[in-house]
Each structure stands twice: as C-alpha cells, then as structure tokens.
Design a protein around this motif. Structure first.
Motif, short mmCIF file in Angstrom:
data_model
loop_
_atom_site.label_atom_id
_atom_site.label_comp_id
_atom_site.label_asym_id
_atom_site.label_seq_id
_atom_site.Cartn_x
_atom_site.Cartn_y
_atom_site.Cartn_z
N LEU A 24 0.82 -1.23 0.00
CA LEU A 24 0.00 0.00 0.00
C LEU A 24 0.84 1.27 0.00
CD1 LEU A 24 -2.69 -1.04 2.63
CD2 LEU A 24 -2.87 -1.19 0.14
N LYS A 25 2.11 1.14 -0.35
CA LYS A 25 3.00 2.30 -0.27
C LYS A 25 2.62 3.39 -1.26
CE LYS A 25 7.91 3.44 -0.08
NZ LYS A 25 9.30 2.89 -0.22
N GLY A 26 2.32 3.06 -2.48
CA GLY A 26 2.01 4.07 -3.49
C GLY A 26 0.56 4.17 -3.82
N THR A 27 -0.33 3.70 -2.94
CA THR A 27 -1.77 3.71 -3.22
C THR A 27 -2.54 4.62 -2.28
OG1 THR A 27 -2.08 1.80 -1.79
CG2 THR A 27 -1.65 1.34 -4.12
N THR A 28 -1.90 5.66 -1.85
CA THR A 28 -2.61 6.58 -0.93
C THR A 28 -3.72 7.34 -1.64
OG1 THR A 28 -0.89 8.23 -1.38
CG2 THR A 28 -0.64 6.88 0.61
N ASN A 29 -3.52 7.64 -2.94
CA ASN A 29 -4.52 8.39 -3.70
C ASN A 29 -5.32 7.48 -4.64
OD1 ASN A 29 -3.62 10.80 -2.55
ND2 ASN A 29 -2.02 11.04 -4.10
N ALA A 30 -5.29 6.16 -4.35
CA ALA A 30 -6.00 5.22 -5.24
C ALA A 30 -7.50 5.34 -5.04
CB ALA A 30 -5.55 3.79 -4.95
N THR A 31 -8.21 5.05 -6.12
CA THR A 31 -9.67 5.10 -6.07
C THR A 31 -10.21 3.79 -5.52
OG1 THR A 31 -9.75 4.33 -8.36
CG2 THR A 31 -9.78 6.71 -8.01
N GLY A 32 -11.42 3.85 -5.01
CA GLY A 32 -12.06 2.64 -4.48
C GLY A 32 -11.98 2.60 -2.96
N PRO A 33 -12.86 1.82 -2.33
CA PRO A 33 -12.85 1.72 -0.86
C PRO A 33 -11.61 0.99 -0.35
CG PRO A 33 -14.42 0.17 -1.80
CD PRO A 33 -13.93 1.03 -2.95
N GLN A 34 -11.22 1.33 0.86
CA GLN A 34 -10.01 0.76 1.44
C GLN A 34 -10.21 -0.71 1.80
OE1 GLN A 34 -8.66 2.85 4.87
NE2 GLN A 34 -6.71 1.78 5.01
N ALA A 35 -11.42 -1.08 2.16
CA ALA A 35 -11.68 -2.47 2.54
C ALA A 35 -11.38 -3.43 1.38
CB ALA A 35 -13.14 -2.63 2.98
N THR A 36 -11.77 -3.04 0.18
CA THR A 36 -11.52 -3.90 -0.98
C THR A 36 -10.03 -4.01 -1.26
OG1 THR A 36 -11.83 -1.99 -2.43
CG2 THR A 36 -13.76 -3.39 -2.02
N ARG A 37 -9.30 -2.91 -1.07
CA ARG A 37 -7.85 -2.95 -1.29
C ARG A 37 -7.16 -3.84 -0.26
NH1 ARG A 37 -5.68 2.74 -1.10
NH2 ARG A 37 -7.63 3.31 -0.10
N MET A 38 -7.61 -3.78 1.00
CA MET A 38 -7.03 -4.64 2.03
C MET A 38 -7.33 -6.12 1.76
SD MET A 38 -5.22 -3.01 4.18
CE MET A 38 -5.09 -4.27 5.43
N GLN A 39 -8.52 -6.40 1.25
CA GLN A 39 -8.86 -7.80 0.92
C GLN A 39 -7.95 -8.32 -0.20
OE1 GLN A 39 -13.02 -7.94 -0.05
NE2 GLN A 39 -13.68 -7.68 2.11
N ALA A 40 -7.67 -7.48 -1.17
CA ALA A 40 -6.80 -7.90 -2.26
C ALA A 40 -5.37 -8.11 -1.75
CB ALA A 40 -6.81 -6.83 -3.36
N THR A 41 -4.92 -7.27 -0.81
CA THR A 41 -3.57 -7.41 -0.25
C THR A 41 -3.46 -8.69 0.58
OG1 THR A 41 -3.41 -5.00 -0.13
CG2 THR A 41 -1.81 -6.25 1.15
N THR A 42 -4.51 -9.04 1.32
CA THR A 42 -4.50 -10.26 2.14
C THR A 42 -4.44 -11.50 1.25
OG1 THR A 42 -5.81 -9.11 3.81
CG2 THR A 42 -5.72 -11.51 3.95
N GLN A 43 -5.15 -11.49 0.14
CA GLN A 43 -5.10 -12.63 -0.80
C GLN A 43 -3.70 -12.79 -1.39
OE1 GLN A 43 -8.22 -11.98 -3.66
NE2 GLN A 43 -9.87 -12.46 -2.18
N LYS A 44 -3.05 -11.68 -1.68
CA LYS A 44 -1.68 -11.76 -2.19
C LYS A 44 -0.74 -12.36 -1.13
CE LYS A 44 -1.87 -7.90 -5.48
NZ LYS A 44 -1.35 -6.56 -5.84
N TRP A 45 -0.94 -11.96 0.17
CA TRP A 45 -0.09 -12.47 1.25
C TRP A 45 -0.23 -14.00 1.37
CZ3 TRP A 45 3.78 -11.84 4.48
CH2 TRP A 45 3.85 -12.59 5.67
#
Length: 336
Positions: free
Chosen positions: A180-201
């Motif tokens: 999430l280092k370069g996604t501070t100004n990314a569009t979309g809700p944060q919950a969906t981004r965290m779910q995608a990051t957890t799947q990658k982990w």
C-alpha cells in the motif's frame, strides 16, 4: 615819567603776588591819593597830575593787553574721553538731585520707609499617592468529580513519560506496508484494497515469507534498541516515578467507564538498572503454577486461593527445592 616811576615803586612795594589787568583801577586810585597827599592838595596841580596819571594808566593798560594777547599758553592735554557707566550716571543724578533744596526738603519730610520682611514661602504640600485597592480574589470554582479525575489523568500523563514504541513487527505488517506504499490516492474503498492485499499475502511462496519475516525481525530489534537507549537517557528515579504514574492510570482505566487512556501510558517501563528483589519460595511456586497454564481463564482471586491451598498441602521435601533456590539467589546478590 613821574607816573611811570610811581607805578614801578608801588609795584615793588606791593606784596609779591601775581597782578593782572583787573588790579589796575585799584593802582590808579592809590596813585591819586598818594599824589594828593604829597603835593599839599592844590587843585590845579592835582588836576594836571591826575590827567597825567590817567594817560599813563591808559597807556599801561594798552601795553599790558597787547602783551597778554600775544603770549599764548600751551594747551593742556585733555584726558581720553571715557563713556561713564550706568552706575556713574545714576550716582551723578542722585548727587545732583540731593544738592537741590527741594530734594533736601523731601528727604527731611519723607522718612525712610521700612522694608517689609519678605513673605516666607510655604512648603509645597506632598502629593498623596493614590491608594490602590487590592484586587478581590476570585473564589475558586469547585470542580466536579469528573473534572477532578481529568486533572489527575493530565498530571499522571505528564509524569508517565512517552517512550518510543517497542511493539514487535510482523512479516504481514511489512508486506502490507510495501503493497500500500504508493496507493494513498488510489480510487475505491479501502476495505476492498485490504482484501486484495491479504489474498496476495496468502499466495506468497515460503521463500518470500521468509524474506518478510527477516525484515520484520530486524525492525523489531531496532525498535527495542531505540527503546533501551531512551530508558538509559533518564535516571532510575524518573523511570520509577513514571511506572508509579502508569499504575495509577491503569487503575483509572479499569474503574472509569468510557475513559480513553492509550496503552503507551499504561505498560510498565523495563529498566535494566532497576534491582529486582529476590523471589521468595512462595512466589517461585506461584510463578511456576501460572506458567503451567493450569489456571487459564480463572479469576485472579480464585487462582490465588487455589495456589495458596496447594502450597500449604506441600511437604517439607517438596518445599525444599524452592527454599534452596531462594537461598542461592540471595547469597549471590549479597556477594555482588
């Protein structure tokens, strides 16, 4: 000739004084008298001689006037004219006025007026300093119980100090931070981004997991080293006072409802310079019982009663192990 000789004789017989043209009439009268007395007072002869004497006197007067007119006396040197000062002029006027009879009469009539004594100046009255009324002290406002508690919390927080964080870092935290280092100004809700990051982990390989765990361990050690340096920068007395204030905050957080006191003000500060007391035999036994996890999910009061009953039920041989450990540690502390 006779008149001239008589005049010369009279001049010689007269006292040696300076004669002038003003003395000639007296000489003439004196001559007439002397001639009349001498010649027996005969009128014809007296008249003739008188006429001769008058003519001689007239001739003598003319000769004396011309002689005095021709002789000039040397002019006397006049002193240099100096302007009289004001004081001299005033003195001349006063002397001239005093010489007049009117001024003398005024002086006699008008007696000298007595000089009145000069009026003494009254001392200036001292100005009174304005009286400053003392400000009325404001009555202290009585605090409510809630306000008193908040004041205590502020006081304890100031004494508790705020050290740098020493909480451990996990590999997941390192991975999420990089993802999430370069996604501070990314569009979309944060919950969906965290779910995608957890799947990658979850889809990472063991080698990649090992890499992130190694980075997390290094950061944890760096945090601990920073915390230890911060503790050593304070005196042991300051750390002890901070731990006492943290104990008070811990009690307030437990007893108060809705009170938000962060964990950074509650956790105990570990100071390596602090000398820990030697644990007694009973404390060693209790620590061993808690470490066994047999008392898990049991209240502290109930667990303390169980441990106390178990300690009393032990025999002397069973307690000897704990007593020996206490004696060895105590002897080691005294030698050092």
């Amino acid at each position: 000739m006779l008149a001239r000789s008589l005049i010369c004789r009279l001049a010689a017989d007269a006292p040696k004084t300076k004669t002038s043209a003003h003395d000639l009439p007296q000489l003439a009268r004196l001559l007439q008298r002397s001639i009349l007395n001498r010649n027996g007072l005969t009128p014809p002869a007296a008249n003739a001689r008188a006429r001769a004497g008058k003519s001689a006197l007239v001739h003598y007067r003319r000769s004396y006037a011309t002689a005095t007119a021709t002789v000039k006396k040397p002019a006397a040197k006049k002193p240099a004219a100096t302007k009289p000062t004001a004081t001299v002029k005033k003195a001349v006027k006063t002397t001239a006025a005093s010489k007049t009879p009117a001024a003398a009469a005024k002086k006699k009539k008008a007696p000298a007026a007595k000089k009145k004594p000069a009026a003494k100046k009254k001392p200036a009255a001292k100005k009174k300093k304005p009286t400053v009324k003392p400000k009325a002290k404001r009555a202290k406002k009585e605090l409510t119980p809630d306000e008193k508690e908040r004041a205590k919390v502020r006081e304890y927080k100031a004494k508790a100090l705020q050290p740098p964080s020493r909480s451990p870092v996990s590999g997941y935290m390192v991975f999420v931070g990089e993802a999430l280092k370069g996604t501070t100004n990314a569009t979309g809700p944060q919950a969906t981004r965290m779910q995608a990051t957890t799947q990658k982990w979850k889809s990472l390989t063991p080698a990649e997991l090992e890499h992130y765990n190694h980075i997390a361990q290094e950061r944890t050690e760096a945090r601990q080293a920073e915390f230890d340096a911060w503790v050593l920068s304070h005196t042991p007395e300051q750390i002890t006072a901070a731990n006492t204030a943290r104990n008070h905050l811990r009690r307030i957080r437990r007893t108060s409802s809705g009170r938000s006191i962060g964990p950074q003000y509650v956790a105990k500060l570990q100071d390596p310079r602090h000398v820990v007391r030697v644990q007694t035999s009973y404390i060693r036994f209790m620590t061993e019982r808690y470490a066994s996890n047999d008392l898990k999910n049991i209240k502290f009061a109930d667990a303390a009663k169980l441990i106390s009953n178990e300690w009393k039920a032990l025999s002397a041989s069973e307690k000897e192990k704990y007593n020996n450990a206490y004696a060895v540690e105590k002897q080691a502390r005294t030698q050092t």
